[in-house]
Design an enzyme around this catalytic site. Structure first.
Site, PDB file in Angstrom:
ATOM      1  N   ASP A   1       0.835  -1.198   0.000  1.00  0.00           N
ATOM      2  CA  ASP A   1       0.000   0.000   0.000  1.00  0.00           C
ATOM      3  C   ASP A   1       0.875   1.255   0.000  1.00  0.00           C
ATOM      4  O   ASP A   1       2.104   1.168   0.146  1.00  0.00           O
ATOM      5  CB  ASP A   1      -0.929  -0.046   1.230  1.00  0.00           C
ATOM      6  CG  ASP A   1      -2.287   0.568   0.936  1.00  0.00           C
ATOM      7  OD1 ASP A   1      -2.370   1.421   0.029  1.00  0.00           O
ATOM      8  OD2 ASP A   1      -3.261   0.195   1.615  1.00  0.00           O
TER       9      ASP A   1
ATOM     10  N   ASP B   1     -10.629   2.796  -3.362  1.00  0.00           N
ATOM     11  CA  ASP B   1     -11.109   1.497  -2.869  1.00  0.00           C
ATOM     12  C   ASP B   1     -12.564   1.252  -3.270  1.00  0.00           C
ATOM     13  O   ASP B   1     -13.385   2.171  -3.241  1.00  0.00           O
ATOM     14  CB  ASP B   1     -11.061   1.462  -1.333  1.00  0.00           C
ATOM     15  CG  ASP B   1      -9.655   1.312  -0.788  1.00  0.00           C
ATOM     16  OD1 ASP B   1      -8.694   1.301  -1.579  1.00  0.00           O
ATOM     17  OD2 ASP B   1      -9.532   1.212   0.444  1.00  0.00           O
TER      18      ASP B   1
END
Ligand SMILES: *[C@@H]1O[C@H](CO)[C@@H](O)[C@H](O)[C@H]1NC(C)=O
Ligand SMILES: *[C@@H]1O[C@H](CO)[C@@H](O)[C@H](O)[C@H]1NC(C)=O
Ligand SMILES: *[C@@H]1O[C@H](CO)[C@@H](O)[C@H](O)[C@H]1NC(C)=O
Length: 413
Positions: A165, A223
């Site tokens: 990430d 997301d």
């Protein structure tokens, strides 16, 4: 701090050496020759730490073991789902005395090596999560300044996939930070599928040719959430195809529109069909994020649909593109094998109460083979008929739903 900066400088120099020696333009680790398939905890289970009140659903070793069990027992493994992936919140709040990452001792009492061994014993692969920044998105220790040690730790544990990430980092560092991790993963000698969040965290300004060179999959958008609006945002982003990012998908490297929310709470069956059909068209990683212990049969059947999976896993590895955007029904096509064939998806963006009707000529969506095509329904496998480029086809598409055809060229001998 100065010393830490020096470490990063050494990494950059090593990387430059690696780049000079290498003329390959996709990550050469032999992995992700088709889009990876598996299960990932984030969308469905988030950062649930409450094992006391919610032991069945908290982020713990039991959760991943139970999902691995279901993947094998319920046919997902046979259908191709392979990676069982941990997401954020698995870590203890601090590194150990040697600076190594360690899992939360209460939720992962057996340790990550034991969890990897369990998953491997089922014939599956083990995915883990970390972050290039100083902290993960949920605030756990990140890998910045520890890239080499963390890569080696993952390899020692038997990790097969790393989701890396980009929270808590300076986006300006991504262009050397992500490749530095590529270098250290490679240096471990263990093939580890590398899933980067680089273009996404760089607000889609990253060089896609660099991303493809260093990553096996890459998130490039926000997301996903378990609702239709979220799905629409992703479909629109992929339809726009800014910087032609679709062109960088292919064996070894894939754009990642995020997890599958099929079998969760908010999507209707039509919307779940749209989700699965379009992830097939996008040649997207198929990472389910759902509770496989408790899933509707229709959702399970959709996730196991062999014809949709075959479109997703087609060996040509070409990402489908939006080819028609003139009405509420938008059409995408994806070239597939055998040569000259297409998967064609009609998605109805209208949420109104009745199916929308559309009539078009085959040639309007690029079906131009003079001999015509043999057309089947991709969802059911049912024959639809044979069509020439000038023939019209008629579709009725349910609100927020999809129709998908597979068209194989006919040849006269
Ligand atoms: C490391 O990179 C080299 C050169 O690109 C490649 O041949 C090798 O397979 C890679 N090894 C791993 C474990 O990824
Ligand atoms: C498709 O059409 C919609 C509605 O007019 C528009 O918002 C969207 O930007 C279009 N997409 C592309 C890729 O042109
Ligand atoms: C993207 O590809 C299209 C053709 O598919 C081409 O017309 C366009 O110039 C390309 N844009 C960029 C930025 O490469």
């Amino acid at each position: 701090m100065l010393q830490l900066m020096k470490i990063q400088t050494v990494e950059v120099i090593l990387l430059l050496v690696v780049s000079w020696c290498s003329l390959i333009y996709s990550l050469d680790n032999g992995l992700a020759l088709t889009p990876p398939m598996g299960w990932l905890s984030w969308e469905r289970f988030r950062c649930n730490l409450d094992c006391e009140n919610d032991p069945h659903n908290c982020i713990s070793e039991d959760l991943y073991k139970q999902m691995a069990d279901r993947i094998v027992a319920d046919g997902y493994k046979d259908a191709g789902y392979e990676y069982v992936c941990v997401d954020d919140c698995w870590l203890a709040p601090t590194r150990d005395a040697n600076g190594r990452l360690q899992p939360d001792p209460n939720r992962f009492p057996s340790g990550m090596k034991a969890l990897a061994d369990y998953i491997h014993s089922k014939g599956l692969k083990f995915g883990i999560y970390e972050d290039f920044g100083v902290k993960t998105c949920a605030g756990y220790p990140g890998s910045e300044y520890y890239l080499e040690l963390d890569a080696q730790t993952f390899a020692d544990w038997g990790v097969d996939l790393l989701k890396f990430d980009g929270c808590g980092a300076n986006a300006a560092d991504f262009a050397y930070g992500y490749p530095a991790m590529t270098f250290y993963l490679n240096k471990t000698g263990r093939p580890i599928l590398y899933s980067c969040e680089w273009p996404g965290h760089a607000h889609n300004t990253a060089s896609y040719s660099a991303v493809r060179k260093y990553c096996n999959t890459w998130r490039n958008y926000i997301d996903i959430n378990d609702n239709w609006q979220s799905l629409v945002q992703i479909l629109v982003f992929y339809g726009k195809d800014q910087h032609n990012f679709s062109a960088y998908a292919g064996p070894g490297g894939w754009n990642d529109p995020d997890q599958l929310c099929i079998g969760d709470f908010a999507l209707s069956l039509d919307q779940e069909r749209t989700h699965m059909g379009m992830w097939a068209i996008f040649a997207a990683p198929l990472l389910m994020s759902n509770d496989l212990r408790n899933i509707r049969k229709v959702s399970r059947d959709l996730l196991l649909n062999k014809r949709l999976i075959a479109v997703n896993q087609d060996p040509l590895g070409i990402q489908g593109k939006l080819v028609y955007n003139k009405t509420v029904i938008r059409i995408w096509t994806k070239p597939i094998t055998p040569t000259g064939s297409y998967a064609i998806a009609f998605v109805n963006f209208d949420g109104g109460g009745r199916p929308t009707h559309l009539t078009l000529k085959c040639s309007d969506v690029g079906l131009t083979n003079a001999e015509g095509y043999d057309v089947t329904d991709t969802f059911t496998g049912d024959a639809v008929g044979t069509y020439k480029p000038g023939d019209e086809f008629d579709v009725f598409v349910n609100p927020t739903g999809i129709i998908m055809f597979t068209a194989i060229p006919l040849q006269t001998n």
